[in-house]
Design an enzyme around this catalytic site. Structure first.
Site, mmCIF file in Angstrom:
data_model
loop_
_atom_site.group_PDB
_atom_site.id
_atom_site.type_symbol
_atom_site.label_atom_id
_atom_site.label_comp_id
_atom_site.label_asym_id
_atom_site.label_seq_id
_atom_site.Cartn_x
_atom_site.Cartn_y
_atom_site.Cartn_z
ATOM 1 N N GLY A 79 0.841 -1.219 0.031
ATOM 2 C CA GLY A 79 -0.060 0.065 -0.054
ATOM 3 C C GLY A 79 0.846 1.304 -0.147
ATOM 4 N N CYS A 82 -8.645 1.253 6.371
ATOM 5 C CA CYS A 82 -7.902 2.318 7.138
ATOM 6 C C CYS A 82 -8.805 3.363 7.758
ATOM 7 C CB CYS A 82 -7.253 3.185 6.141
ATOM 8 S SG CYS A 82 -5.962 2.439 4.797
ATOM 9 N N ILE A 127 -10.146 -11.312 1.028
ATOM 10 C CA ILE A 127 -10.188 -10.474 2.070
ATOM 11 C C ILE A 127 -8.914 -9.871 2.736
ATOM 12 C CG2 ILE A 127 -12.438 -11.588 3.323
ATOM 13 C CD1 ILE A 127 -10.453 -12.913 5.129
ATOM 14 N N THR A 178 -6.709 -8.535 6.017
ATOM 15 C CA THR A 178 -6.665 -9.596 7.552
ATOM 16 C C THR A 178 -7.753 -9.031 8.537
ATOM 17 O OG1 THR A 178 -5.495 -7.648 8.290
ATOM 18 C CG2 THR A 178 -4.275 -9.146 7.346
ATOM 19 N N GLY A 228 -3.255 -15.783 6.706
ATOM 20 C CA GLY A 228 -2.486 -17.122 6.599
ATOM 21 C C GLY A 228 -3.647 -18.293 6.665
#
Ligand SMILES: Cc1cc2nc3c(=O)[nH]c(=O)nc-3n(C[C@H](O)[C@H](O)[C@H](O)COP(=O)(O)OP(=O)(O)OC[C@H]3O[C@@H](n4cnc5c(N)ncnc54)[C@H](O)[C@@H]3O)c2cc1C
Ligand SMILES: Cc1cc2nc3c(=O)[nH]c(=O)nc-3n(C[C@H](O)[C@H](O)[C@H](O)COP(=O)(O)O)c2cc1C
Ligand code: FES
Lengths: 255, 303
Positions: free
Chosen positions: B48, B131, B192, B194, B218
């Site tokens: 980002g 964010c 998605i 996290t 993960g």
């Protein structure tokens, strides 16, 4: 292309309570590896994804053997300690920058704290000139003979006083008026911070090997930053890629 | 092996295969480029970037958890100007698509990044809406449908390249958020990001991350990601890029069967630097095994 390697374990022994030395048959990297660099070990412990960064302790080019020394502190290092001679382990490396050995330096001071001692063995092997090694441990010192074998004068401190001076490396430093062209160090952050201060006060250059929790180990994830300064500008550097070895004056210590 | 057709089209941009890198796990490709041939990737989604450099959070920023990891990197990045100057020329040496993930603290921030990218030689923009919106008291953009629609609309208006909106899973109704992004003009969706999580060091009685909380990624999050991709794919008409725990071809095929057009590989890179390439090869193997000639033949085609 670089790649991970499956390498064979040729030795894996407990050299002190909870501390193991592992020898890896690792032809691919013995030529290029430097003192102070590390490898990423992929352990097979269940549910574990991230590699464990472990410093290179010794490089044997004749035998193609890479030695690392590790403390069992959690599930990854536990899994590693349970591996047998002949087993294969996935390893990536060498990673990071390693120590810088200036050609003109003659008087070297090497300082290790606890499990920070192992990477200094290969360093001492490479150094030429007068080498003084200062090691601090809680108890049960390790690798003393190795350092001596490579021609260093070794001073030891233990917190329990069982071997050498009772206290830590900082206590030895306080007593001595060290003369050196370069200090090389690896160990817990408070120790490195004290060395940085000592180095500045005495006008000696010092290299410190930093530690940080890592994910990729190759500079891609920005997980392992260390605050550094260049002139007055503060900058995040990556311990895995720009380090792990930094000059002590670069590091921003107050955090 | 036959040569199945694995090309995909995301908002008129043709990718040679459906596998891209997940933003933030692959830098701008330089580091992993020493381990994988970047020419083989469908696209590189870069870390980002924001209007100005961001310092990110204090360390420790990484904590391993069972089957996953937490990160609190906090979007450290050098800012869009440096990115344009240094990373785009690097990536353009390779025959792969460039997707730029953008971050911001306000709608104006996001728009400014998109504007600076107008003249840049890139293929797609991915809007990271996980964010905090500083002007709305720090509420995460991605958790409120009205804000999602508003920020998407604003960026879409100024952006030259097609716009992917990347959704956060930290919401009660992912479909409502997805629909809001599409109303705002999203050309594609990726999901998605996290899942917010935490880990504690019981010996020190302290959180492991200096930031206390961080994003879980993960294999541990794969079932959640898959469910969300499935729900969203059944609710909107734009292409979906699925991600969350993809580590091999079988994982990728699951997402494609759930309706994803493409997939991204993130955390798996840390475990296996060639994970992206392995996923591509294994998707082809799957297609071979079941005589699938075209990815379209299985996309969203659960029996
Ligand atoms: C550059 C570098 C060199 C290192 N060299 C050595 C060495 O030569 N010998 C040695 O014994 N140890 C060394 N360490 C520390 C070693 O990486 C950790 O002790 C080890 O990762 C712990 O793993 P675990 O699974 O046993 O512990 P766990 O606590 O179960 O690990 C969980 C997670 O936390 C990470 N982690 C835990 N402790 C540390 C730590 N102190 N530093 C970084 N990450 C940590 C692990 O990598 C893993 O991702 C080094 C670390 C770094 C960054
Ligand atoms: C270290 C790290 C950094 C990340 N940085 C970003 C980022 O800058 N922008 C973004 O949209 N997502 C970021 N993500 C989220 C990933 O792109 C991805 O959505 C998520 O990790 C799930 O996929 P995975 O399980 O394959 O990693 C980051 C993830 C990790 C692990
Ligand atoms: S561990 Fe990923 S950048 Fe250092």
């Amino acid at each position: 292309m670089k790649q991970t390697h499956k390498v064979k374990i040729v030795d894996n022994v407990e050299i002190s309570p909870g501390i193991y030395k592992i020898d890896l048959l690792f032809k691919e990297i013995v030529e290029s590896a430097k003192a102070g660099q590390f490898v990423n070990m992929y352990t097979n412990s269940s549910g574990s994804l991230l590699p464990r960064p472990i410093s290179i302790s010794q490089i044997n080019k004749e035998k193609n053997v890479l030695t690392i020394v590790y403390a069992v502190v959690g599930k990854g290092t536990k899994a590693l300690s349970e591996m047998k001679i002949g087993d294969e382990v996935k390893v990536l490396g060498p990673l990071g920058n390693g120590f810088n050995i200036p050609k003109e330096a003659e008087n070297h001071i090497v300082i290790g704290g606890g499990i920070g001692a192992p990477p200094l063995v290969e360093l001492v092997k490479q150094l030429k000139g007068n080498i003084e090694v200062y090691l601090g441990f809680r108890s049960n010192p390790i690798l003393i003979e190795e350092f001596k074998e490579y021609g260093a004068k070794v001073y030891v401190a233990t917190e329990d006083g069982s071997v050498g001076i009772k206290g830590n490396v900082r206590d030895i430093l306080k007593e001595k008026n060290l003369k050196a062209d370069m200090i090389y160090s690896c160990g817990p952050k408070p120790m490195l911070k004290a060395i940085a201060k000592y180095a500045t006060e005495n006008g000696i250059k010092a290299q410190v090997s930093m530690e940080e929790r890592m994910a990729c180990g190759i500079g891609a994830c920005v997980g392992c930053t260390c605050k550094t300064k260049k002139k007055e500008e503060v900058q995040n550097k990556k311990v895995c890629k720009d380090g792990p070895v930094f000059y002590s004056e670069e590091v921003v210590w107050n955090d | 092996m036959t040569n199945p057709n694995i090309k995909v089209n995301i908002a008129e941009v043709e990718l040679k295969n459906p596998v891209m890198t997940a933003s933030g796990t692959f830098g701008s490709g330089r580091e992993y480029g020493e381990y994988v041939d970047l020419n083989k990737l469908g696209a590189v989604v870069v870390k980002g970037v924001a209007k100005e450099p961001w310092d990110g959070n204090p360390t420790p920023r990484i904590a391993e958890t069972y089957g996953g990891m937490l990160n609190s990197v906090g979007l450290q990045n050098p800012g869009v100007d440096e990115f344009i100057e240094k990373d785009i020329p690097f990536l353009r040496q390779f025959d792969t698509k460039i997707i730029v993930n953008i971050a911001g603290k306000s709608i104006e921030d996001y728009c400014e990044v998109a504007k600076k990218l107008i003249k840049a030689d890139i293929d797609l923009i991915e809007l990271n809406i996980s964010c905090p919106n500083v002007k709305a008291g720090g509420v995460n953009f991605g958790t409120d449908p009205a804000m999602v629609e508003e920020v998407t609309k604003a960026v879409k208006k100024v952006a030259k390249q097609p716009l992917i909106v990347k959704l956060t899973p930290n919401v009660t109704d992912i479909v409502a958020i997805a629909k809001a992004a599409v109303r705002g003009g999203a050309d594609a969706l990726s999901l998605i990001n996290t899942l917010l999580g935490m880990a504690i060091d019981i010996h020190k009685r302290k959180p492991i991350l200096a930031n206390t909380v961080g994003g879980l990624s993960g294999p541990a999050i794969k079932p959640v990601a898959l469910r969300m991709v499935y729900q969203v794919a059944n609710a909107v008409d734009v292409p979906i890029i699925g991600m969350g725990g993809i580590a091999n071809g079988e994982d990728a095929v699951e997402f494609i069967l759930a309706g994803a057009s493409a997939v991204a590989v993130g955390t798996a890179n840390f475990n296996n630097p060639t994970a992206t390439i392995d996923v591509i090869d294994e998707v082809k193997e799957y297609m071979d095994k079941y005589n699938v000639e075209n990815l379209d033949d299985i996309r969203g085609k659960l029996l």
